[in-house]
Design a protein around this motif. Structure first.
Motif, mmCIF file in Angstrom:
data_model
loop_
_atom_site.group_PDB
_atom_site.id
_atom_site.type_symbol
_atom_site.label_atom_id
_atom_site.label_comp_id
_atom_site.label_asym_id
_atom_site.label_seq_id
_atom_site.Cartn_x
_atom_site.Cartn_y
_atom_site.Cartn_z
ATOM 1 N N VAL A 19 -38.110 -10.879 26.280
ATOM 2 C CA VAL A 19 -36.691 -10.603 26.101
ATOM 3 C C VAL A 19 -36.499 -9.523 25.192
ATOM 4 N N ILE A 20 -37.358 -9.620 24.096
ATOM 5 C CA ILE A 20 -37.440 -8.174 23.029
ATOM 6 C C ILE A 20 -37.778 -7.082 23.710
ATOM 7 N N ALA A 21 -38.845 -7.289 24.492
ATOM 8 C CA ALA A 21 -39.401 -5.877 25.182
ATOM 9 C C ALA A 21 -38.102 -5.245 26.084
ATOM 10 N N ASP A 32 -33.660 -6.494 17.519
ATOM 11 C CA ASP A 32 -34.148 -6.471 16.138
ATOM 12 C C ASP A 32 -33.627 -7.923 15.528
ATOM 13 N N GLN A 33 -32.454 -8.263 15.906
ATOM 14 C CA GLN A 33 -32.000 -9.547 15.364
ATOM 15 C C GLN A 33 -32.854 -10.724 16.104
ATOM 16 N N THR A 34 -33.083 -10.419 17.394
ATOM 17 C CA THR A 34 -34.311 -11.555 17.959
ATOM 18 C C THR A 34 -35.463 -11.729 17.346
ATOM 19 N N ILE A 35 -36.195 -10.572 16.905
ATOM 20 C CA ILE A 35 -37.301 -10.356 16.121
ATOM 21 C C ILE A 35 -37.197 -11.173 14.823
ATOM 22 N N ARG A 68 -30.291 -18.782 19.235
ATOM 23 C CA ARG A 68 -30.096 -17.410 19.308
ATOM 24 C C ARG A 68 -30.929 -16.608 19.926
ATOM 25 N N ILE A 69 -32.063 -16.870 19.983
ATOM 26 C CA ILE A 69 -33.329 -16.343 20.880
ATOM 27 C C ILE A 69 -32.906 -16.605 22.405
ATOM 28 N N GLU A 70 -32.631 -17.827 22.622
ATOM 29 C CA GLU A 70 -32.313 -18.198 23.981
ATOM 30 C C GLU A 70 -30.899 -17.812 24.596
#
Length: 118
Positions: A19-21, A32-35, A68-70
């Motif tokens: 997702v981040i990638a 950035d928020q996900t990290i 929040r990641i999901e």
């Protein structure tokens, strides 16, 4: 319990990194928020790896970071709503006991359907 709390689901980590990638080029702020959320999860896991109990408020913060990641992964398909009595935040519960329930709800609910989940 310690062994259960110590394990990080490899699929969750792989999905989060994917997702981040995917977000880095098109939604860098969300990436950035996900990290940051992933870092919060790791910090909490390390802090609570030796603790048997946690305050409900701490567990809710931990699960919120996970969700929040999901949500970054599922977008509009995952709607979040919390309705928790503030006084309940001081209750002690087994550490890291809520997240597996929420993870299973995501795995067998939202990811298993084409519609929205709440």
């Amino acid at each position: 319990m310690k062994a259960l709390r110590a394990q990080i689901n490899p699929h969750f980590l792989f999905n989060t990194l994917s997702v981040i990638a995917g977000l880095i080029h098109y939604q860098p702020e969300l990436a950035d928020q996900t990290i940051e959320q992933l870092a919060q999860i790791f910090r909490y896991t390390l802090r609570k790896s030796e603790s048997e109990w946690a305050y409900l408020a701490e567990e809710v913060d931990f699960v919120s970071a996970y969700l929040r990641i999901e949500q970054a992964r599922f977008g509009e398909r995952l709607q979040l709503q919390f309705d928790i009595d503030p006084a309940a935040g001081k209750l002690l519960i087994p550490a890291m006991s809520i997240q597996p329930l929420v993870e299973n709800a995501i795995k067998h609910g939202v990811s298993a359907t084409d519609g929205r989940g709440q």
